[in-house]
Design an enzyme around this catalytic site. Structure first.
Site, PDB file in Angstrom:
ATOM      1  CB  SER A  43      -6.128 -12.148  47.350  1.00  0.00           C
ATOM      2  OG  SER A  43      -6.618 -13.458  47.246  1.00  0.00           O
TER       3      SER A  43
ATOM      4  CB  SER B 224      -3.349 -13.555  45.041  1.00  0.00           C
ATOM      5  OG  SER B 224      -3.496 -14.076  46.333  1.00  0.00           O
ATOM      6  CG  ASP B 225      -5.732 -14.779  39.377  1.00  0.00           C
ATOM      7  OD1 ASP B 225      -4.639 -15.388  39.424  1.00  0.00           O
ATOM      8  OD2 ASP B 225      -6.748 -15.250  38.848  1.00  0.00           O
TER       9      ASP B 225
ATOM     10  CD  GLU C   1     -11.364 -13.611  37.615  1.00  0.00           C
ATOM     11  OE1 GLU C   1     -12.608 -13.692  37.713  1.00  0.00           O
ATOM     12  OE2 GLU C   1     -10.575 -14.406  38.175  1.00  0.00           O
TER      13      GLU C   1
ATOM     14  CE1 TYR D 132      -5.422 -16.846  48.708  1.00  0.00           C
ATOM     15  CE2 TYR D 132      -5.090 -16.645  51.075  1.00  0.00           C
ATOM     16  CZ  TYR D 132      -5.516 -16.113  49.876  1.00  0.00           C
ATOM     17  OH  TYR D 132      -6.037 -14.838  49.851  1.00  0.00           O
TER      18      TYR D 132
END
Length: 251
Positions: A27, A37-38, A78, A220
Site C-alpha cells: 500500500s 495497511s501494514d 511485514e 480498506y
C-alpha cells in the site's frame, strides 16, 4: 523518527555493509497507506543472514512493529529479505531468506527465528517493488533485482489462491481485496492498490456479488467498520465468483 526510518536504521545497524537496499511495496508504494495497511518492506542483502543477525532483527522488529491486537499500536511491519544471489539471476521459485510478520509474533517472543525457504510469492513482491521504485535505502531496485517473467508472476498468483481462501473467515476484507487484485493483475499485467483493484472488479462482477467487495474496499479506505458477521455468506459467494473469473481467464 518515522516508523519506516526506524526500520531502516535497525537494518543498517544489524546488517552493516551487507545491506544493499531497502524498498517499499504494498500500500505504501501503490497509492498510500490506509487505516488497516501494514508497512510492507523488501530488503536485499549481500549473502544470507546468520543466526545472530536473525535474532537481532526479530528483537528489533518486535519493538518497532505494532501488534494489531493492541489498540493504538503502531502499524504492523511485514519485512522480507532476499540474498541478491538467490534472486539474481532470477529463478523460480525464488528463496526468501527471512520474513517478519505480526501473525508470528507469539512464536518470535518464544524464541523462534525465521528461516530461509522457497517462496513463490516473492515473484509478486519483487514485481511490486520494481514497479513502485520506492527506496528507503540504496539504489533503485532495478539495480539489484531482475524483472520477474510474466509466466512466473502468473503462476505465483494462481498458486496462492488455495491458501488465501483458508483465511476467508478470519481475514475477510483482505482476502476479497487480494482476490480482486489477482484477477486484475492477470487480466491487465498491472499490480495496483487494493481499492483500485476492487473498483476494477466491481465494474465487472454480476450485481449480486458487488456489495461484499464494495464493503471490503470501504473498510480498506477507512469508510466502514471491519464487520463481517452478517456478511460472511455473501462474502463466500463473492470469493467464489472472483475465483471463477480468475480461473476462467487464466485457462
Amino acid at each position: 523518527m518515522t516508523q519506516e526510518a526506524a526500520v531502516a536504521d535497525l537494518l543498517r545497524a544489524v546488517l552493516g555493509p551487507r545491506l544493499l537496499g531497502v524498498y517499499r511495496h504494498g500500500s505504501a508504494a501503490l497509492g498510500g497507506l490506509r487505516p488497516h495497511s501494514d508497512l510492507d518492506i523488501l530488503v536485499v542483502t549481500e549473502g544470507n543472514l546468520n543466526s545472530a543477525q536473525r535474532r537481532a532483527l526479530v528483537d528489533g522488529l518486535l519493538a518497532v512493529s505494532g501488534d494489531p491486537r493492541v489498540p493504538g499500536a503502531q502499524r504492523p511491519v511485514e519485512l522480507s529479505t532476499v540474498a541478491q544471489t538467490d534472486v539474481r539471476p532470477w529463478r523460480y521459485p525464488p528463496t526468501r531468506d527471512f520474513q517478519y510478520g505480526e501473525w508470528v509474533r507469539d512464536d518470535y517472543e518464544r524464541g523462534a527465528l525465521p528461516t530461509s525457504v522457497p517462496d513463490p510469492d516473492l515473484a509478486v513482491l519483487i514485481t511490486m517493488t520494481l514497479q513502485a521504485d520506492s527506496p528507503l535505502f540504496g539504489p533503485p531496485p532495478a539495480d539489484l533485482l531482475d524483472p520477474v517473467p510474466p509466466e512466473h508472476l502468473r503462476g505465483a498468483l494462481l498458486d496462492g489462491i488455495t491458501d488465501l481462501l483458508t483465511e476467508l473467515d478470519s481475514d475477510t476484507r483482505n482476502v476479497l481485496l487480494r482476490l480482486a487484485r489477482v484477477w486484475m493483475t492477470l487480466e491487465t499485467g498491472e499490480i495496483r492498490a487494493k481499492s483500485e483493484a476492487a473498483s476494477w472488479a466491481i465494474d465487472r462482477l454480476p450485481a449480486e456479488h458487488r456489495p461484499a467487495l464494495a464493503h471490503a474496499s470501504a473498510v480498506y479506505l477507512g469508510d466502514a467498520e471491519d464487520a463481517w458477521a452478517d456478511r460472511l455468506p455473501q462474502a463466500h459467494d463473492t470469493a467464489a465468483a472472483l475465483v471463477g473469473e480468475i480461473l476462467q481467464h487464466s485457462a
